[in-house]
Design a protein around this motif. Structure first.
Motif, PDB file in Angstrom:
ATOM      1  N   VAL A 217       0.839  -1.293  -0.078  1.00 39.77           N
ATOM      2  CA  VAL A 217       0.201  -0.001   0.083  1.00 39.77           C
ATOM      3  C   VAL A 217       0.844   1.260   0.026  1.00 39.77           C
ATOM      4  CG1 VAL A 217      -1.786   1.217   1.237  1.00 39.77           C
ATOM      5  CG2 VAL A 217      -1.690  -1.249   1.441  1.00 39.77           C
ATOM      6  N   GLY A 218       0.599   2.178  -0.879  1.00 46.29           N
ATOM      7  CA  GLY A 218       1.363   3.405  -0.994  1.00 46.29           C
ATOM      8  C   GLY A 218       2.826   3.155  -1.223  1.00 46.29           C
TER       9      GLY A 218
ATOM     10  N   THR B 191       3.362   8.854   7.076  1.00 50.36           N
ATOM     11  CA  THR B 191       2.582   8.217   6.126  1.00 50.36           C
ATOM     12  C   THR B 191       2.275   6.737   6.452  1.00 50.36           C
ATOM     13  OG1 THR B 191       3.025   9.492   4.190  1.00 50.36           O
ATOM     14  CG2 THR B 191       2.018   7.504   3.613  1.00 50.36           C
ATOM     15  N   THR B 192       3.650   6.179   6.778  1.00 54.69           N
ATOM     16  CA  THR B 192       3.598   4.913   7.366  1.00 54.69           C
ATOM     17  C   THR B 192       2.631   4.720   8.636  1.00 54.69           C
ATOM     18  OG1 THR B 192       5.531   4.579   6.197  1.00 54.69           O
ATOM     19  CG2 THR B 192       4.824   2.867   7.857  1.00 54.69           C
TER      20      THR B 192
ATOM     21  N   LEU C 150      -1.285   4.899   7.701  1.00 48.56           N
ATOM     22  CA  LEU C 150      -1.526   3.691   6.923  1.00 48.56           C
ATOM     23  C   LEU C 150      -1.753   2.495   7.867  1.00 48.56           C
ATOM     24  CD1 LEU C 150       0.366   3.884   3.469  1.00 48.56           C
ATOM     25  CD2 LEU C 150      -2.101   3.962   3.774  1.00 48.56           C
TER      26      LEU C 150
ATOM     27  N   ARG D 195      -5.637   1.841   7.694  1.00 46.74           N
ATOM     28  CA  ARG D 195      -5.929   0.737   6.699  1.00 46.74           C
ATOM     29  C   ARG D 195      -5.851  -0.726   7.486  1.00 46.74           C
ATOM     30  NH1 ARG D 195      -5.694  -0.170   1.045  1.00 46.74           N
ATOM     31  NH2 ARG D 195      -5.651   1.848   0.474  1.00 46.74           N
TER      32      ARG D 195
END
Ligand code: SAH
Length: 250
Positions: A29-30, A58-59, A62, A66
């Motif tokens: 993802v990403g 960002t990590t 997520l 997510r």
């Protein structure tokens, strides 16, 4: 512990975590490879943070949004700042600050606009558990490092330090910059590039965070030492052993 994220700063550290997971599968993802599986029967997601505050934020987001992780444990390396924080020592973060945050004169130096604060706390309970794991690791692992490794990095009996960890988008590798950080933030134990970003995201989502860093350098003119070798022979083994101790309760 269920639904725990184990975040590594660098590839060798992630490899030693994946070696502890019997059944992981990959989800991308990403542009990040998340490894979903188990560790001592508990649900975990292992991932590389990415280097720097934006990649780290960002990590972290997520992992929470997510993958639904309920806590985050971060292992990595850092440059020692505090006097007595030596290569091979371990620093456990109790609080975090972004040393390159500066919206003055609108806000106080280091204050994160919109938060009314410069410092973010580590989760006490999770950090206490990580402290026990570090103690267990430091009892046994250093004696297992080869004599050559110990000599190459001038390792002494490693110590555990707890307190302020500072992060910024700079690899600090000059004595002048390290001295400036020490003057500005005398209680900072170590400097790295991700911890405070994780702390801000975890604060936003109310997710407990604990961060441990093996000291790889003194953030000064000698910080050029053999980084890959230190990661391979020292830091990645510390990370694997701390994670193992945390999950096995042994
Ligand atoms: N060559 C490395 C890059 C390392 S970047 C590689 O294999 O990709 C430095 C990493 O170590 C970052 O994750 C940072 O958090 C940490 N770090 C270690 N010593 C540091 C220092 N003196 N200043 C800033 N970050 C440091």
């Amino acid at each position: 512990m269920t639904h725990t994220a184990i975040v590594s700063a660098l590839h060798d550290e992630l490899a030693s975590v994946l070696a502890l997971m019997p059944d992981e599968h990959q989800q991308v993802v990403g542009g990040r490879e998340f490894w979903v599986g188990h560790l001592h029967g508990q649900d975990v997601v292992a991932v590389l943070s990415g280097i720097g505050k934006v990649a780290a934020a960002t990590t972290a987001t997520l992992l929470i949004e997510r993958f639904g992780v309920k806590r985050i444990v971060f292992t990595g390396v850092a440059g020692g700042l505090g006097s007595g924080v030596q290569v091979g020592d371990v620093v456990l973060a109790r609080s975090f600050l972004q040393h390159d945050m500066d919206a003055s004169p609108l806000f106080a130096r280091h204050e994160v606009p919109g938060y009314g604060r410069a410092r973010f706390d580590a989760a006490a309970g999770l950090t206490d558990a990580l402290e026990l794991a570090c103690d267990r690791m430091l009892h046994t692992l250093p004696q297992q490092l080869g004599a050559e490794t110990v000599a190459a990095f001038g390792l002494q009996a490693p110590r555990l330090h707890q307190g302020l960890l500072i992060s910024g988008d700079r690899f600090v590798a000059t004595t002048a910059e390290s001295a400036a950080l020490q003057r500005e933030l005398p209680d900072a134990l170590a400097v790295e590039m991700e911890g405070a970003a994780f702390a801000q995201v975890c604060h936003d989502f109310g997710v407990p965070l604990a961060v441990v860093r093996t000291i790889s350098d003194r953030a000064d003119d000698t910080a050029h030492m053999d980084f890959p070798r230190f990661l391979r022979e020292v830091a990645s083994r510390y990370s694997g052993a701390v994670v193992e101790a945390l999950f096995s309760n042994r």
